[in-house]
Each structure stands twice: as C-alpha cells, then as structure tokens.
Design an enzyme around this catalytic site. Sequence first.
Site, mmCIF file in Angstrom:
data_model
loop_
_atom_site.group_PDB
_atom_site.id
_atom_site.type_symbol
_atom_site.label_atom_id
_atom_site.label_comp_id
_atom_site.label_asym_id
_atom_site.label_seq_id
_atom_site.Cartn_x
_atom_site.Cartn_y
_atom_site.Cartn_z
ATOM 1 N N TYR A 293 0.829 -1.203 0.000
ATOM 2 C CA TYR A 293 0.000 0.000 0.000
ATOM 3 C C TYR A 293 0.866 1.257 0.000
ATOM 4 O O TYR A 293 1.669 1.474 0.887
ATOM 5 C CB TYR A 293 -0.872 -0.031 1.252
ATOM 6 N N TYR A 344 -6.571 4.716 -6.197
ATOM 7 C CA TYR A 344 -6.528 4.755 -4.743
ATOM 8 C C TYR A 344 -7.882 4.305 -4.209
ATOM 9 O O TYR A 344 -8.739 5.113 -3.864
ATOM 10 C CB TYR A 344 -6.192 6.168 -4.259
#
Length: 394
Positions: A293, A344
């Site tokens: 991430y 995202y």
Amino acid sequence: MSERTLRGKVAIAGIGETTYYKHGKSPDAEFKLALQAVLAACRDAGIDPREVDGFASYGNDRSDAPRLAAALGIRELRFSNMHWGGGGGGVAAAVANAGAAVHSSMANCVIAFRSLAQGQFARYGRGAQQAAAAGDDAFLAPYGLMSPAQRFAMKITRFMTEHGIRHEALRAIALTSYHHAQTNPRAVMNGRPLDVEKYEASRWIIEPFHRLFDCCMENDGAGAVLVVPAERAKDLPHKPTYLLGAAQGGHHRSAAPVHNAPDYASAHFPTVARNLWAMSKLGPKDVDVLQAYENFTGGVLLGMVEHGMVSAEEANDFLVPENLRFDTGKLPLNTSGGNLAECYMHGLEMVNEAVRQLRGDACNQVKDPQVAMVIGGPMVTPVSSLILGTEATL
C-alpha cells in the site's frame, strides 16, 4: 488440540471493481459504485448475489451492510463488520474478518469491499475542514502539520536519516508503479508514463515527497472480493486463491497521540508481521509478488522493512526499478500500478491484483507465482497484512 488458524480454510472465489475515476469524475453515487463492485465479484465467482450473507469493510465506509443487503435482495444478513481506523490500514483486516466469519460458520459467503466517491464527499488528502482544531489537531495544526503528507513525512524522514537511505529508493517505488500502470487498461494513470527526468523535475510537496509522484491519488470507485469456505471454492469457476495468513493490530503504544509513539519512525507492522508469518508458516523469501500500500512511497519502504522483505541496510541497493518490475524483478511490486497509478481504492484494488496474479491472468503477469502478499496502509493504527496462495501452498 486442534490448531486455531485461518490458513487454507477459506478462499477468495470472486473479485470485482468498477471503472476507476479521477476524483469527482464518477457519474454514479458512492453507494451505487459499491453495488456495482459487489455484483461484479459475485458474477466473477458464479454466485447469485442473493446468496451473500455478510459484509466486511474498513475506513468507515459509508455503504453500510444493511442497506447493501436490502438493495441486493439478500435473503439473510448474518454478518456485518467494520474495521476501526482511517484510510487503508484495514484493507487486509477486512478480508481476514470475512474469512473468520466464514470459517466460524457465522456466515457462508462474505463480501469484503471498499467504496469511495471523494467527489461526492470530502477528500482524504486535505487537512481537516473544521472551524476549530480539536484532539491531535489542536497540538499539530499550529505547527503546520495538517495533511497526511505532512504528518507521515516526519516519520519517513526520521527513518531514512537514521538508516542512511537515499531518496532514489522512494523514486524506484514510484517509477515501478507508473511503469506497471502503462500496460494496465484499468489504471487511471495509463497513458501517463513517468521517467527519472520527469520525476526529478517535479516540485516538492513536502520532503521527501516529490509532487504527486510519491503520493497516492484520490479517486472514485469501488472494489470487492467474495470469500467462501475452501471446499466450496473448488467447485466455482476460477482457481481458488487461499488465505494463508492474516494479521492486524499494532505494537506497544503505536497509537500514542500527538507523535509521541516511542517507536516513532515505524509503519506499525512489527507485531503484525510476526503474527502474519506465524499463521502462514512462510517467510519473506517465499513471497513471489508483493502488493504494498502506497499512501506515500516512504510507507512502502517502512512496510517492506518491517515485514522482513528487505533490511534497512540493503534498501539503497535493492530498491531499484529492475528489482521491482514484474518481468525482471527479484520481488515484483505493485504490478497493477497500485495506489500511485492504478487507483486509490484504499488498497482493495491491490487484493484484486494479488488474486489475478495467482490465477495467472494479470496484465503484468509474474511467472508462475504461488504466494502473493498484501501489505495494508502503513503508519496508521491499526494496520493489517495478508498472504494468499495457490492450492500448491496448502
């Protein structure tokens, strides 16, 4: 005494997502996006959406389970779960919580999902929009620490300074994500390549972050995965992707307020990584492809170090594009473009990519991967991580 574990007990049978949009560009409301992703995951798994009996999410997702159940015509809602914490710290935890519900017979068919329409609601990248500062903000805002980039930059700068890590390590992470996005038609940054010259010429956001290339995008869309018992997954259309390990939480006082955590320069994974490896019965060298991430490139650096994927001392030499690309890399990283260049979606798109890699149908397919890892959002608390594998790893 039987072992208490999720290893090999559940599998991801379906994945789904909407079109990914730039912030504010979705033609649909956030709730509709969530429904579209759930339906896509069910379709991928060959399961009637009305069979779904549970939902798990994170980051205070606004598409709540009872409303989803009503809209989908679900026959019985047996499980609804929200992981505490903002952003993507809970992405792997949501999948694990879905798996725990299935393995414990609290539910049979659980969706883990995330939906975002930041054009419809507030943007994550801005500082708090409030009349008066309260809580942590009352201590931080007077010194200019208002946005996530400002707050996390301090941790990353401390870590890089203490270990002598050069900025080129962060640059390699950004270049790799953008490189992979160019061959992923789903990626928002598809058609917008990045090279060293463009990266270095970009303005600073806050050191050590160059422009937006070191920072995640802000997007609209939704993603979902469908979790079922391992035995059932064998009868469904796709090769099952088994949950081998999952962990969530944080180490001692990792959530101490106002930047007072004793282990300050941390992504908060030390105990999570230990528990993850213990459940999976694997180690860092067993991972064939990594989805880490990127709220910021520095978070990837910290997360990789704390999971043992690379040592701080090795980071300058190891973190170069050639080691991270899907076709040449020693450790292929963020093979769909990740949060920087695909979308995202608070990391849910990374879980989908891990599944695609293990199925063998990813856009940037790593050669014969058996183990895929997802590191959730770093530097928040609690955090979470996930290891998935093929049948050969059971």
